[in-house]
Write a protein that holds these residues in place. Structure first.
Motif, PDB file in Angstrom:
ATOM      1  N   GLU A  70      -7.206  -3.471  -4.620  1.00 23.79           N
ATOM      2  CA  GLU A  70      -6.417  -4.233  -3.940  1.00 23.79           C
ATOM      3  C   GLU A  70      -5.623  -5.403  -4.798  1.00 23.79           C
ATOM      4  OE1 GLU A  70      -6.459  -6.918   0.212  1.00 23.79           O
ATOM      5  OE2 GLU A  70      -8.026  -5.593  -0.221  1.00 23.79           O
ATOM      6  N   LYS A  92      -5.470  -5.821  -7.962  1.00 25.49           N
ATOM      7  CA  LYS A  92      -4.673  -5.215  -8.840  1.00 25.49           C
ATOM      8  C   LYS A  92      -3.237  -4.923  -8.376  1.00 25.49           C
ATOM      9  CE  LYS A  92      -7.668  -2.470 -10.987  1.00 25.49           C
ATOM     10  NZ  LYS A  92      -8.121  -1.306 -11.901  1.00 25.49           N
ATOM     11  N   ASP A  93      -3.268  -4.368  -7.437  1.00 32.30           N
ATOM     12  CA  ASP A  93      -1.828  -3.988  -6.587  1.00 32.30           C
ATOM     13  C   ASP A  93      -1.091  -5.385  -6.147  1.00 32.30           C
ATOM     14  OD1 ASP A  93      -2.512  -1.203  -6.743  1.00 32.30           O
ATOM     15  OD2 ASP A  93      -2.895  -1.150  -4.620  1.00 32.30           O
ATOM     16  N   TYR A  94      -1.994  -6.436  -5.967  1.00 34.76           N
ATOM     17  CA  TYR A  94      -1.154  -7.668  -5.797  1.00 34.76           C
ATOM     18  C   TYR A  94      -0.734  -8.420  -6.905  1.00 34.76           C
ATOM     19  CZ  TYR A  94      -0.752 -12.692  -4.681  1.00 34.76           C
ATOM     20  OH  TYR A  94      -0.439 -13.848  -4.581  1.00 34.76           O
ATOM     21  N   LYS A 139       0.333  -6.535  -9.586  1.00 37.17           N
ATOM     22  CA  LYS A 139       1.354  -6.076 -10.058  1.00 37.17           C
ATOM     23  C   LYS A 139       2.599  -6.324  -9.193  1.00 37.17           C
ATOM     24  CE  LYS A 139      -1.337  -1.769 -11.311  1.00 37.17           C
ATOM     25  NZ  LYS A 139      -1.978  -0.539 -11.000  1.00 37.17           N
ATOM     26  N   ASN A 140       2.538  -6.134  -7.851  1.00 40.86           N
ATOM     27  CA  ASN A 140       3.562  -6.633  -6.897  1.00 40.86           C
ATOM     28  C   ASN A 140       4.181  -8.095  -7.279  1.00 40.86           C
ATOM     29  OD1 ASN A 140       3.414  -4.277  -5.845  1.00 40.86           O
ATOM     30  ND2 ASN A 140       1.848  -4.820  -4.028  1.00 40.86           N
ATOM     31  N   ASN A 141       3.262  -8.794  -7.796  1.00 37.79           N
ATOM     32  CA  ASN A 141       3.866 -10.372  -8.190  1.00 37.79           C
ATOM     33  C   ASN A 141       3.957 -10.428  -9.605  1.00 37.79           C
ATOM     34  OD1 ASN A 141       3.617 -11.927  -5.484  1.00 37.79           O
ATOM     35  ND2 ASN A 141       1.955 -10.598  -5.161  1.00 37.79           N
ATOM     36  N   HIS A 142       3.957  -9.654 -10.368  1.00 36.82           N
ATOM     37  CA  HIS A 142       4.272  -9.551 -11.623  1.00 36.82           C
ATOM     38  C   HIS A 142       3.344 -10.493 -12.576  1.00 36.82           C
ATOM     39  CE1 HIS A 142       7.862  -7.673 -10.459  1.00 36.82           C
ATOM     40  NE2 HIS A 142       8.110  -8.449  -9.635  1.00 36.82           N
TER      41      HIS A 142
END
Length: 144
Positions: free
Chosen positions: A30, A32-34, A36-39
């Motif tokens: 979760e 890492k997804d955050y 990624k989504n926030n560059h």
């Protein structure tokens, strides 16, 4: 093993409270997804996993585990932030596999024999992007 000095390290983090294990792995995904989504993931990214409580002395429902990103002053992240304890750490590199990580925790007493371990500070799992690319991770053991 090598020795490193930690100083002025701040992380942005998410926390799991409850039994260690699968929930910690899900929290890392979760997190890492955050990122990624926030560059916020890049070649110089360093993630930490920190088990804050001893499962032998803390009820399972109260165990705390943080996953964090080492941040620089100019990073704007809308997560909780905290500092990592300054000090000297023994760094152990291992394969980034479930088996190797389990073996590290199983053998930690033998691996640290003769070292002045600071049991008042948590062991830190360190996942640097360049190490992960080589299927490696590090465990940072606090020393007195």
């Amino acid at each position: 093993m090598k020795i490193e000095e930690f100083k002025n390290i701040t992380i942005a983090y998410m926390r799991n409270i409850g039994e260690y294990g699968v929930k910690n792995e899900l929290l890392m995904e979760e997190f890492k997804d955050y990122l990624k989504n926030n560059h916020l993931l890049g070649a110089d990214t360093v993630l930490l996993g920190i088990a804050l409580d001893d499962p032998a002395a803390t009820p399972q429902e109260e165990l705390r585990y943080d996953v964090g990103l080492i941040i620089k002053d100019d990073m704007d992240i809308s997560l909780n932030k905290r500092c990592i304890d300054d000090g000297t750490y023994a760094i152990y590199e291992t394969a980034h596999t479930n088996q190797a990580v389990i073996a590290f925790w199983r053998d930690i007493a033998e691996l640290t024999e003769g070292l002045a371990v600071d049991y008042g500070k948590p062991v830190i799992e360190r996942y640097a992007a360049d190490k992960i690319a080589d299927h490696l991770c590090e465990f940072c053991i606090p020393l007195k």
